[in-house]
Design a protein around this motif. Sequence first.
Motif, PDB file in Angstrom:
ATOM      1  N   ALA A 181       1.533  -1.392  14.465  1.00 37.59           N
ATOM      2  CA  ALA A 181       0.270  -0.795  14.865  1.00 37.59           C
ATOM      3  C   ALA A 181      -0.832  -1.629  14.241  1.00 37.59           C
ATOM      4  O   ALA A 181      -0.719  -2.054  13.091  1.00 37.59           O
ATOM      5  N   GLU A 182      -1.883  -1.867  15.017  1.00 37.37           N
ATOM      6  CA  GLU A 182      -3.016  -2.641  14.520  1.00 37.37           C
ATOM      7  C   GLU A 182      -4.303  -1.882  14.787  1.00 37.37           C
ATOM      8  O   GLU A 182      -4.474  -1.290  15.852  1.00 37.37           O
ATOM      9  N   ASP A 183      -5.191  -1.911  13.799  1.00 38.67           N
ATOM     10  CA  ASP A 183      -6.517  -1.338  13.963  1.00 38.67           C
ATOM     11  C   ASP A 183      -7.531  -2.465  13.787  1.00 38.67           C
ATOM     12  O   ASP A 183      -7.155  -3.644  13.770  1.00 38.67           O
ATOM     13  N   ALA A 184      -8.792  -2.125  13.642  1.00 40.19           N
ATOM     14  CA  ALA A 184      -9.841  -3.147  13.531  1.00 40.19           C
ATOM     15  C   ALA A 184      -9.666  -4.032  12.301  1.00 40.19           C
ATOM     16  O   ALA A 184     -10.163  -5.162  12.272  1.00 40.19           O
ATOM     17  N   LEU A 185      -8.932  -3.553  11.285  1.00 42.53           N
ATOM     18  CA  LEU A 185      -8.731  -4.325  10.058  1.00 42.53           C
ATOM     19  C   LEU A 185      -7.415  -5.099  10.060  1.00 42.53           C
ATOM     20  O   LEU A 185      -7.120  -5.818   9.111  1.00 42.53           O
TER      21      LEU A 185
ATOM     22  N   CYS B 201      -1.687  -1.902  10.475  1.00 42.37           N
ATOM     23  CA  CYS B 201      -1.848  -0.665   9.696  1.00 42.37           C
ATOM     24  C   CYS B 201      -0.600   0.203   9.724  1.00 42.37           C
ATOM     25  O   CYS B 201      -0.580   1.270   9.117  1.00 42.37           O
ATOM     26  N   GLY B 202       0.445  -0.256  10.430  1.00 46.12           N
ATOM     27  CA  GLY B 202       1.676   0.517  10.469  1.00 46.12           C
ATOM     28  C   GLY B 202       2.790  -0.284  11.094  1.00 46.12           C
ATOM     29  O   GLY B 202       2.552  -1.282  11.788  1.00 46.12           O
ATOM     30  N   ALA B 203       4.013   0.163  10.838  1.00 41.42           N
ATOM     31  CA  ALA B 203       5.184  -0.517  11.396  1.00 41.42           C
ATOM     32  C   ALA B 203       6.382   0.417  11.341  1.00 41.42           C
ATOM     33  O   ALA B 203       6.431   1.341  10.524  1.00 41.42           O
TER      34      ALA B 203
ATOM     35  N   VAL C 154       2.996   3.594   7.259  1.00 45.38           N
ATOM     36  CA  VAL C 154       1.619   3.743   7.727  1.00 45.38           C
ATOM     37  C   VAL C 154       0.705   3.534   6.524  1.00 45.38           C
ATOM     38  O   VAL C 154       0.838   4.210   5.503  1.00 45.38           O
ATOM     39  N   HIS C 155      -0.191   2.573   6.659  1.00 46.45           N
ATOM     40  CA  HIS C 155      -1.169   2.300   5.590  1.00 46.45           C
ATOM     41  C   HIS C 155      -1.992   3.560   5.338  1.00 46.45           C
ATOM     42  O   HIS C 155      -2.316   4.301   6.276  1.00 46.45           O
ATOM     43  N   ARG C 156      -2.355   3.799   4.091  1.00 43.24           N
ATOM     44  CA  ARG C 156      -3.108   5.016   3.761  1.00 43.24           C
ATOM     45  C   ARG C 156      -4.415   5.123   4.537  1.00 43.24           C
ATOM     46  O   ARG C 156      -4.867   6.227   4.832  1.00 43.24           O
ATOM     47  N   ARG C 157      -5.016   3.986   4.919  1.00 43.98           N
ATOM     48  CA  ARG C 157      -6.288   4.047   5.653  1.00 43.98           C
ATOM     49  C   ARG C 157      -6.116   4.621   7.065  1.00 43.98           C
ATOM     50  O   ARG C 157      -7.092   5.038   7.693  1.00 43.98           O
TER      51      ARG C 157
ATOM     52  N   ASP D 191       0.825  -1.205   0.000  1.00 41.02           N
ATOM     53  CA  ASP D 191       0.000   0.000   0.000  1.00 41.02           C
ATOM     54  C   ASP D 191       0.863   1.260   0.000  1.00 41.02           C
ATOM     55  O   ASP D 191       0.578   2.209  -0.732  1.00 41.02           O
ATOM     56  N   CYS D 192       1.923   1.260   0.801  1.00 39.96           N
ATOM     57  CA  CYS D 192       2.799   2.438   0.857  1.00 39.96           C
ATOM     58  C   CYS D 192       3.492   2.670  -0.486  1.00 39.96           C
ATOM     59  O   CYS D 192       3.575   3.809  -0.954  1.00 39.96           O
TER      60      CYS D 192
END
Length: 175
Positions: free
Chosen positions: A68-72, A75-77, A99-102, A28-29
């Motif tokens: 980093a984790e979100d509900a999906l 989302c980041g590292a 960081v994922h765009r979302r 994604d990045c």
Amino acid sequence: MITPAWSLRRLHALDDAQIDELAGVLIDCVEGGASVSFMHPLSRDRAVTFWRRVAQSVVVGERALLVAEDALGVCGAVQLVLEQPENQPHRADLSKMLVHRRARRRGLGAALMRAAEATARECGKTLLVLDAVTGGDAARLYERMGWVRVGEIPGYALFPQGGFCSTTVYYRDLT
């Protein structure tokens, strides 16, 4: 105080599912134009191979990996390269802050940086270095967070879709 929509943690080992999720963040990045060592299009196989190498380095303690984790999911590292030459035991390289765009524009990048700095201190490191695309979003974040700009190297790398970009080198004294 607003509770973030994500959580951070350090991984000491990675399983196949985590590697796959991290590959998704990296892809994604790169698709979003981030100059993070890969060209577009980045295949899933190539991204997974990269994270498998990182996983090996994490397991033996050469790197620290924060995610980093979100509900999906992931989302980041960010990584800290802890293994340095014997005359630089106090230093680590901060690498691949992704960081994922979302999940952008919500403070996640700053949270990853603060967590990386804290992890570096826990690992006995007092000096961090990194480089970032000159004038890019990451460079602006690092400057806002008090990282010291050392200088710029023109034509250092390519953007994922082609074309040269300059990099700016930064450091952070943790003492």
